[in-house]
Design an enzyme around this catalytic site. Structure first.
Site, PDB file in Angstrom:
ATOM      1  N   CYS A  39      -7.155   1.080  22.666  1.00 27.84           N
ATOM      2  CA  CYS A  39      -6.002   0.367  23.079  1.00 27.84           C
ATOM      3  C   CYS A  39      -4.904   0.230  22.180  1.00 27.84           C
ATOM      4  O   CYS A  39      -4.583  -0.505  21.624  1.00 27.84           O
ATOM      5  CB  CYS A  39      -6.406  -1.091  23.571  1.00 27.84           C
ATOM      6  SG  CYS A  39      -5.127  -1.764  24.284  1.00 27.84           S
ATOM      7  N   CYS A  74      -2.288   0.991  30.221  1.00 33.19           N
ATOM      8  CA  CYS A  74      -2.396   0.062  29.342  1.00 33.19           C
ATOM      9  C   CYS A  74      -1.098  -0.920  29.913  1.00 33.19           C
ATOM     10  O   CYS A  74       0.218  -0.707  29.838  1.00 33.19           O
ATOM     11  CB  CYS A  74      -1.427   0.673  28.232  1.00 33.19           C
ATOM     12  SG  CYS A  74      -1.615   0.062  26.643  1.00 33.19           S
TER      13      CYS A  74
HETATM   14  C1  UQ1 Z   1      -7.480  -0.617  35.778  1.00 33.96           C
HETATM   15  O1  UQ1 Z   1      -7.908   0.248  36.676  1.00 33.96           O
HETATM   16  C2  UQ1 Z   1      -8.470  -1.532  34.920  1.00 33.96           C
HETATM   17  O2  UQ1 Z   1      -9.620  -1.561  35.233  1.00 33.96           O
HETATM   18  C3  UQ1 Z   1     -10.506  -2.603  35.450  1.00 33.96           C
HETATM   19  C4  UQ1 Z   1      -7.811  -2.188  33.973  1.00 33.96           C
HETATM   20  O3  UQ1 Z   1      -8.548  -2.833  33.069  1.00 33.96           O
HETATM   21  C5  UQ1 Z   1      -8.799  -2.796  31.858  1.00 33.96           C
HETATM   22  C6  UQ1 Z   1      -6.463  -1.883  33.551  1.00 33.96           C
HETATM   23  O4  UQ1 Z   1      -5.850  -2.480  32.360  1.00 33.96           O
HETATM   24  C7  UQ1 Z   1      -5.695  -1.100  34.438  1.00 33.96           C
HETATM   25  C8  UQ1 Z   1      -4.247  -1.128  34.102  1.00 33.96           C
HETATM   26  C9  UQ1 Z   1      -6.087  -0.504  35.352  1.00 33.96           C
HETATM   27  C10 UQ1 Z   1      -5.506   0.168  36.516  1.00 33.96           C
HETATM   28  C11 UQ1 Z   1      -5.200  -0.448  37.834  1.00 33.96           C
HETATM   29  C12 UQ1 Z   1      -4.119  -0.603  38.504  1.00 33.96           C
HETATM   30  C13 UQ1 Z   1      -4.145  -1.219  39.860  1.00 33.96           C
HETATM   31  C14 UQ1 Z   1      -2.692   0.001  38.352  1.00 33.96           C
END
Ligand code: UQ1
Length: 440
Positions: free
Chosen positions: A190, A369
Site C-alpha cells: 500500500c 488505492c
Molecule cells: C476493491 O475492489 C477492493 O477490494 C475489496 C479494495 O479493497 C481493499 C479497494 O480498496 C478498492 C479500491 C477496490 C476497487 C473497487 C472499486 C469498486 C473501485
C-alpha cells in the site's frame, strides 16, 4: 509400509495427538495443492481450490491465529475504526474444506516438490501457491523498535496491528510542534498509506486547533508524490492546500528516541544526512519478504521476491509453482484490490496447468488505492501496469469524493470478508463494464 506412509500413519494416530511437541512427531503430508500463507492471497486461492478439488486436496500453511484486513489500519490510526474491527480469527476465514496446518514454511525444494516446516513436518505437493506477503524490517532502522515499544515516544506506525492504535493516541496527544511522516527505500505494501495518514493527521490537527502551532513534513524516498501522474497531480494540490512540506529522495536512517530526533539521508548522496526534531513521528518501516523466501534462492530474485511471470503469475522456472500478492516480483502496486484481480487469473491459469495446458489468462497489473485526503474525502486511484489509469466509476476519480471515502471505510471491508476471502470477488471489472462501458 514405506517410511513416508508410516510417518503419515503415526501423525494421524492418537499417539501423535497426545504429544504437543511436534519435534517428537514429525509428520509427512501429501496434497494436490499446498498454499503457503493464509493472508488475503492465500485464503482467497485456498477457498477457490478447496471448492474445486476433492476433499483434503488443499493444505494451507499459516502460523497466525489472527487474520487482519490491513487496508483499514490507516483508519485505525486516524481514530475512525478500532483494531478489533480489522481482525477475525484465521479459523473463521480459512476454508473449512482445506486442511489448515498452523505452522510456517521453512524450506522449499521446488525440484522435488517438497516443503519442510518450522515444526519439522514434510509436505509433498503436486502444485503450490506461494502467498507469504511482506513483513516489516524494523531492525533496518536503529532505534525504531525501542521507540515503537515505548508508549510515550511519539513514534508509531499504521503498518502493524500492534502499533496502529498508537498512531491514534499520538494524534490525540500532539499539542503542536513537528509531525513527521516517512516512506522507506524498499518496496512496500500500500504505497499510498504513508501519505494518507499525513493527510488525516493534518485534518485532525485542524479540528483540534493545533494545526496553526505545527509543521507537518512528509519525507519520501521517491522523486514523486505518487507513481501515477494523473493522481500525483491531484495529490500535489492536496499537499499545497494542507501546507505539508514534502521532501523527496529523503529516507529515514535512524531514530534517537531519547532526543526525539530522526536522521535522514538523501538517496542521491547517502552521505548527505539531515537530523530533524519531532514531536510525533509516523514511520513506514522498510519491508522484505519473509525469511522462508529470502532463503529460497532457487525461486526468488536477488531481493527475495518470488519470480513469476507478471501476466500469468506462474513461476518462471517451475510450472507447478504460482505466486500471488505482495511476495511476488510483479511490478504492480501491492494492494488488496490487486490480489482480487490476481486470484481470478491465478485460478484459471493453475487449473490449466493441472490439466497440462498453458496458462491463458493475463493479469493486467490492476491495483487500486483509495487515497484518503481528509475525514470524509478520498481520491480513488485505479490503474494497471505502467501507471495507466483504469477507473470504474462514471466520474473523474482524481477528484476528492465522499462516495469513495465511504466505499473505503464500509464497502471494501464488507466485500473482503464476505466475498473475496471466499474466492467470490475478482475486483470491480464487472461493475466497470456495466456502468462505465465506454472507458478504455
Ligand atoms: C476493491 O475492489 C477492493 O477490494 C475489496 C479494495 O479493497 C481493499 C479497494 O480498496 C478498492 C479500491 C477496490 C476497487 C473497487 C472499486 C469498486 C473501485
Amino acid at each position: 509400509m514405506n517410511t513416508a506412509r508410516l510417518l503419515s500413519f503415526v501423525s494421524s494416530s492418537n499417539v501423535c495427538r497426545n504429544f504437543s511437541s511436534s519435534s517428537i512427531c514429525n509428520a509427512n503430508y501429501s496434497c494436490k495443492l499446498l498454499v503457503v500463507g493464509g493472508g488475503s492471497g492465500g485464503c482467497t486461492v485456498a477457498a477457490k481450490f478447496a471448492r474445486r478439488l476433492n476433499k483434503d486436496s488443499v493444505i494451507i500453511l499459516e502460523p497466525s491465529n489472527d487474520h487482519y484486513y490491513q487496508p483499514l489500519f490507516t483508519l485505525v490510526g486516524a481514530g475512525v475504526k478500532r483494531v478489533s474491527d480489522t481482525r477475525r480469527s484465521a479459523q473463521s476465514v480459512l476454508p473449512k474444506a482445506a486442511k489448515w496446518l498452523r505452522d510456517s514454511a521453512e524450506t522449499i525444494n521446488a525440484k522435488a516438490n517438497v516443503v519442510t516446516t518450522k515444526d519439522g513436518h514434510v509436505i509433498n505437493y503436486e502444485y503450490i501457491v506461494i502467498a507469504v506477503g511482506l513483513k516489516s524490517d524494523y531492525n533496518k532502522i536503529p532505534g525504531l523498535t525501542e521507540a515503537l515499544n515505548d508508549t510515550s515516544s511519539g513514534v508509531s506506525t499504521i503498518y502493524a496491528p500492534e502499533y496502529c492504535e498508537k498512531t491514534w493516541s499520538d494524534l490525540q496527544t500532539f499539542k503542536g510542534g513537528e509531525a513527521i511522516f516517512t516512506y522507506p527505500e524498499t518496496l512496500i505494501k500500500c504505497p499510498g498509506a504513508p501519505q494518507k495518514i499525513a493527510y488525516l493527521a493534518e485534518s485532525y490537527f485542524t479540528k483540534t486547533n493545533v494545526r496553526s502551532k505545527s509543521n507537518i513534513t512528509y519525507n519520501t524516498c521517491l522523486p514523486v508524490i505518487f507513481g501515477v501522474k494523473k493522481y500525483a497531480d491531484a495529490l500535489l494540490k492536496v499537499v499545497e492546500r494542507k501546507k505539508i512540506n514534502v521532501n523527496y529522495k529523503t529516507v529515514l536512517k535512524e531514530v534517537k528516541p531519547d532526543r526525539r530526533e530522526a536522521v535522514f539521508y538523501n538517496t542521491d548522496d547517502k552521505t548527505k544526512e539531515t537530523t530533524m526534531q519531532y514531536n510525533m513521528l509516523h514511520v513506514t518501516p522498510p519491508m522484505k519478504t519473509p525469511d522462508f523466501l529470502q532463503r529460497s534462492s532457487d525461486i526468488v530474485d536477488p531481493n527475495g521476491y518470488l519470480t513469476v511471470n507478471k501476466y500469468t503469475l506462474q513461476h518462471d522456472k517451475y510450472p507447478n509453482v504460482y505466486g500471488i500478492g505482495d511476495c511476488t516480483n510483479t511490478p504492480n502496486s501491492k494492494t488488496a484490490a490487486a490480489i482480487a484481480k490476481q486470484c481470478y487469473v491465478l485460478e484459471h491459469n493453475l487449473l490449466g496447468t493441472m490439466q497440462k495446458d498453458e496458462p491463458k489468462l493475463k493479469y493486467d497489473g490492476y491495483g487500486a488505492c483509495p487515497l484518503l485526503t481528509a475525514y470524509g474525502k478520498c481520491i480513488l486511484a485505479e490503474f494497471i501496469y505502467d501507471g495507466i489509469p483504469h477507473e470504474t466509476l462514471p466520474f473523474d476519480q482524481a477528484r476528492e469524493s465522499a462516495l469513495a471515502y465511504y466505499m473505503k471505510k464500509d464497502l471494501f471491508p464488507f466485500l473482503y470478508w464476505n466475498l473475496m476471502l471466499k474466492g467470490r470477488y475478482h475486483g470491480p471489472e464487472f461493475v466497470r463494464k456495466i456502468i462505465n462501458p465506454l472507458a478504455k
